[in-house]
Design a protein around this motif. Sequence first.
Motif, short mmCIF file in Angstrom:
data_model
loop_
_atom_site.label_atom_id
_atom_site.label_comp_id
_atom_site.label_asym_id
_atom_site.label_seq_id
_atom_site.Cartn_x
_atom_site.Cartn_y
_atom_site.Cartn_z
N GLY A 94 0.70 -3.13 0.53
CA GLY A 94 1.52 -4.31 0.31
C GLY A 94 1.00 -5.52 1.06
N ARG A 95 1.87 -6.10 1.89
CA ARG A 95 1.53 -7.31 2.62
C ARG A 95 1.00 -7.04 4.02
NH1 ARG A 95 7.00 -8.92 -0.16
NH2 ARG A 95 6.91 -6.64 -0.12
N THR A 96 0.92 -5.76 4.40
CA THR A 96 0.33 -5.39 5.68
C THR A 96 -1.16 -5.17 5.47
OG1 THR A 96 2.38 -4.34 6.43
CG2 THR A 96 0.36 -3.76 7.60
N LYS A 97 -1.95 -6.13 5.88
CA LYS A 97 -3.39 -6.07 5.62
C LYS A 97 -4.05 -4.94 6.41
CE LYS A 97 -3.22 -9.66 2.93
NZ LYS A 97 -1.75 -9.81 2.91
N ASP A 98 -5.10 -4.41 5.84
CA ASP A 98 -5.85 -3.35 6.49
C ASP A 98 -6.61 -3.89 7.70
OD1 ASP A 98 -6.77 -0.80 6.92
OD2 ASP A 98 -8.21 -0.80 5.27
N ILE A 99 -6.89 -3.00 8.64
CA ILE A 99 -7.71 -3.34 9.80
C ILE A 99 -8.78 -2.27 9.96
CG2 ILE A 99 -5.90 -4.65 10.99
CD1 ILE A 99 -5.35 -2.17 12.69
N SER A 100 -9.70 -2.50 10.88
CA SER A 100 -10.83 -1.59 11.03
C SER A 100 -10.47 -0.38 11.88
CB SER A 100 -12.02 -2.33 11.65
OG SER A 100 -11.65 -2.88 12.90
N ARG A 101 -9.60 0.45 11.37
CA ARG A 101 -9.29 1.75 11.96
C ARG A 101 -8.96 2.68 10.81
NH1 ARG A 101 -3.02 1.31 14.30
NH2 ARG A 101 -2.08 1.63 12.24
N GLU A 102 -9.08 3.97 11.03
CA GLU A 102 -8.73 4.90 9.98
C GLU A 102 -7.22 4.87 9.72
OE1 GLU A 102 -9.57 8.90 11.03
OE2 GLU A 102 -8.13 8.96 12.70
N ILE A 103 -6.84 5.26 8.52
CA ILE A 103 -5.42 5.44 8.21
C ILE A 103 -5.08 6.89 8.52
CG2 ILE A 103 -3.70 5.49 6.38
CD1 ILE A 103 -5.06 3.15 5.07
N SER A 104 -4.05 7.09 9.30
CA SER A 104 -3.64 8.44 9.68
C SER A 104 -2.13 8.51 9.77
CB SER A 104 -4.26 8.85 11.02
OG SER A 104 -3.70 8.09 12.08
N TYR A 105 -1.59 9.71 9.60
CA TYR A 105 -0.15 9.90 9.76
C TYR A 105 0.27 9.53 11.18
CZ TYR A 105 0.05 12.40 5.29
OH TYR A 105 0.00 12.73 3.95
N GLU A 106 -0.52 9.95 12.15
CA GLU A 106 -0.18 9.67 13.54
C GLU A 106 -0.19 8.17 13.82
OE1 GLU A 106 -1.97 13.76 13.21
OE2 GLU A 106 -2.45 11.77 12.44
N GLY A 107 -1.21 7.47 13.32
CA GLY A 107 -1.29 6.03 13.54
C GLY A 107 -0.14 5.28 12.89
N MET A 108 0.20 5.67 11.66
CA MET A 108 1.32 5.01 10.98
C MET A 108 2.64 5.29 11.69
SD MET A 108 0.36 5.25 6.89
CE MET A 108 -0.13 6.98 6.87
N ALA A 109 2.79 6.50 12.24
CA ALA A 109 3.99 6.82 13.00
C ALA A 109 4.11 5.94 14.23
CB ALA A 109 3.98 8.30 13.40
N ASP A 110 2.99 5.73 14.92
CA ASP A 110 3.02 4.85 16.09
C ASP A 110 3.33 3.40 15.70
OD1 ASP A 110 2.34 7.06 17.60
OD2 ASP A 110 0.24 6.50 17.86
N ASP A 111 2.87 2.99 14.52
CA ASP A 111 3.18 1.64 14.04
C ASP A 111 4.68 1.47 13.82
OD1 ASP A 111 0.45 1.11 14.06
OD2 ASP A 111 0.20 1.49 11.91
N VAL A 112 5.31 2.47 13.20
CA VAL A 112 6.76 2.39 12.95
C VAL A 112 7.52 2.40 14.27
CG1 VAL A 112 8.73 3.50 11.84
CG2 VAL A 112 6.53 3.42 10.66
N SER A 113 7.06 3.21 15.20
CA SER A 113 7.67 3.22 16.53
C SER A 113 7.60 1.82 17.15
CB SER A 113 6.95 4.23 17.43
OG SER A 113 7.36 4.10 18.77
N GLY A 114 6.44 1.17 17.03
CA GLY A 114 6.29 -0.18 17.56
C GLY A 114 7.19 -1.18 16.86
#
Length: 300
Positions: A94-114
Motif C-alpha cells: 500500500g502506502r508504506t514504502k519498501d526499505i532495504s531490509r528483508e520482509i519477515s514476520y518478525e520484522g512486521m510484528a515489531d513494526d506493529v508493536s512500534g
Amino acid sequence: MNTRIKTGFLAAIILTVIACRPQQDTVVSQETKPAESGYADINGLKMYYEVYGKGQPIVLLHGSFMNIPLNWSRIIPLLAKDRKVIVAEMQGHGRTKDISREISYEGMADDVSGLLKHLKIDSADILGYSMGGGVAFQIAVRHPEQVRRLVILSGAYAHDGWWPDVEASFATFTPEMFENTPIKKQYDSLGNDPEHFPEFVKKVISIDLKPYDWSREVKNIKAPIFMAIGDADGVRYEHALELFRAKGGGKMGDIYGLPESRLAILPGTTHIGMMQQTDWLIPMITDFLDSDLNAPPPTF
C-alpha cells in the motif's frame, strides 16, 4: 506444480480483491471514515495507518500483497461501530514504502508493536488474516504485553500448517502473474515505483519459502486465541486443532467448562472466501472479544 494449480492461485489473487471490496450500494458514513490517518516513523519505515471508531482497540493486519481498502473495506464499518479499529499497511504494501531490509514476520510484528507505542496504546486485540495471521502470532510471541486477545483468520504458525500442494505453490509465484490484475494497478496507483514491483513480489513471497515453525512459542502464548479456518481453506485442519488442544480445547465444556480460546471451521469456505463471511465472522469475533473468561460452565 501443474498449470491448473498455478492458474487457480492467480484467479484467487484476483478474487481476493473482488471479495474484499465493499458492495456498490455500501454508503461510507461519517462513522466509517478515519478519525485519524497518517505515517508513523517505525524502525526505518514510514508506516501508513488509519484509525476508526472509539472503544476497545483492535488492530487489523492484512494478507500478502494487500492493503487497507482491498482487505478491510467490508470489515472496518462493522467493527468500528463500538471499537477503535486500527489498520496499517505492512512494509512495501500500500502506502508504506519498501526499505532495504528483508520482509519477515518478525520484522512486521515489531513494526506493529512500534505503531501501538506511537499511538500510545498499551494493549490491543490483534486480528490477522493469512499473512497477517502470521504477523499476529509473532506479535503475541515477541510483544505479549501488548496483546489482549488474538484472532487468526486462515493463518498458520508453521510452514507445514498449509496443505502440501499449497505450500509448494508459493515457489511458483512470479511478478508476471500479477500483470493486469487489480493488485498491480493498486500498487501503481498508491505512488509506488512500478519498476520495484518485481522485487516487491519476490520479497513478500520469500517469507513463505523459508521453513519456519513457531509451534512451541505459539502454544505458550498467554492471550486467548480464536482461530478460524474454512473447510476448504489452505490451512490444514490438524494444524488448527493442534493449537486449539494446546490452548485447552478437546474437552467437554459441560463438564470442564469452556476454554478461553476458540476454534471455528466455517463450512463451504475457502481461503479467499473467508473474507466474505462477515455475517458469520463478525458475531463470532465480537462474542469472543467481549466474552467473560471467568464465567462458570453452564448448569441445568
